[in-house]
Scaffold this active site. Sequence first.
Site, short mmCIF file in Angstrom:
data_model
loop_
_atom_site.label_atom_id
_atom_site.label_comp_id
_atom_site.label_asym_id
_atom_site.label_seq_id
_atom_site.Cartn_x
_atom_site.Cartn_y
_atom_site.Cartn_z
N ASN A 210 0.85 -1.20 0.00
CA ASN A 210 0.00 0.00 0.00
C ASN A 210 0.88 1.24 0.00
OD1 ASN A 210 0.58 0.80 2.84
ND2 ASN A 210 -0.41 -1.16 3.28
N PHE A 323 -4.10 3.78 14.93
CA PHE A 323 -4.19 4.81 13.90
C PHE A 323 -5.31 4.42 12.95
CE2 PHE A 323 -0.60 7.08 15.19
CZ PHE A 323 -0.53 8.23 14.42
N LYS A 341 -12.45 -2.04 19.24
CA LYS A 341 -11.22 -2.78 19.56
C LYS A 341 -10.75 -2.54 20.99
CE LYS A 341 -9.71 -2.97 14.78
NZ LYS A 341 -8.62 -3.02 13.83
#
Length: 404
Positions: A210, A323, A341
Amino acid sequence: MASLANKNILLGVTGGIAAYKAAELVRLLRGAGASVRVVMTRAATAFVAPLTFQALSGQPVHLELLDPAEESAMGHISLARWADLVLVAPATADFIAKLRAGLADDLLGALCLAATAPLALAPAMNQAMWNHAATRENLEVLERRGVRLLGPAAGSQACGETGPGRMLEPAQIVESVAGLLGDGPLAGLAILITAGPTREAIDPVRYISNRSSGKMGYALAEAASALGAEVTLVSGPTALPTPRVRELVEVESADEMHRTVMARAELADVYIGAAAVADYVPNASAAQKLKKSADEMILIMRKTPDILAAVAALEKRPFTVGFAAETDHLEDYARQKLAAKALDLVAANRVGPGLGFDADDNALFVCWKGGETHLPLAPKPILAEQLLRLIAERYHAQNPAQDS
Ligand SMILES: Cc1cc2nc3c(=O)[nH]c(=O)nc-3n(C[C@H](O)[C@H](O)[C@H](O)COP(=O)(O)O)c2cc1C
């Protein structure tokens, strides 16, 4: 503000145009509680008069090595013993070369050899001088000897050029010095940071990856070290120079990053997942290079382990920071990620053409349980420091018993 109470700082000023900024540096170091004594090279006195430093430090300025009067007052060995830190700011290309060679033909050179205290340099020079092979090699050798480099920053220079070689701003130097001397807001904390992209092999020559450059994660690692933390950086492949951290572990794939992080996460006080880890990876990597024969190629992918969620779910979990890079609904996704999470803090940035990945500037939306804030567009190193201060604040609020 950083505290340098009861610290003795020997400030070496060498002959660069940034010498005028060293005057402000003396003021700020003293404001943070340090005692400062200034040693100037002969070239430095052509840029700023010693009287300026004498007035600001409240101490005589030391100029000569072979001066009987100087030696009978506070000689070079006593000065070297006095220092808790020797800080050279600005450090010229010339002085860096002398230091690498171990020359002691002037007072500052002799002091740097005689002092057993840590030595930090804030280099300042024209970008071509900074990029020159001689300077690069000199600094590499000095860093291997344990000399700490503070900066430089990149930007417009006094000579009219643009590039790396600007001395860090005096306030940033003071922060770094406080970190070095163990008084930064992250002093004593072990911080584990991931950065960069991952590469997922399709065959021996092809991979899926990526656009992450690793710049934000590396800026966080540098800033965390400067604020006093012991940093371990787990990095995917990047083109960035090695940052100043306690440990750098270079990995390639999401699975490798997962294993590396899980082996270290329980030892960390803070975990910051800044890497852009692949969500899906090829089910299997071909042993041989795939041939261009069929008209279509179908790649079966599997979901990767969720490193962030796995760290947050550990019994002895570190303060866990995630992030989020989003193209839309930034704030909603960030709040959802925090809850889903069970993270301690989420820093979210917008990505898309010219934004986020590979850019030098960034802006963040940060949220935690019970609060949120915006950190406006700024160069990634500055943003990294602001984010770490926020993390330090939240960490200490959650762990008051561990604070002295
Ligand atoms: C106007 C002017 C500006 C300078 N600025 C720098 C500088 O920013 N960084 C640098 O490495 N040298 C700079 N130099 C060159 C140094 O002054 C020169 O190398 C000197 O010998 C350094 O001596 P020192 O390292 O003993 O202080 C500059 C020279 C001049 C004339």
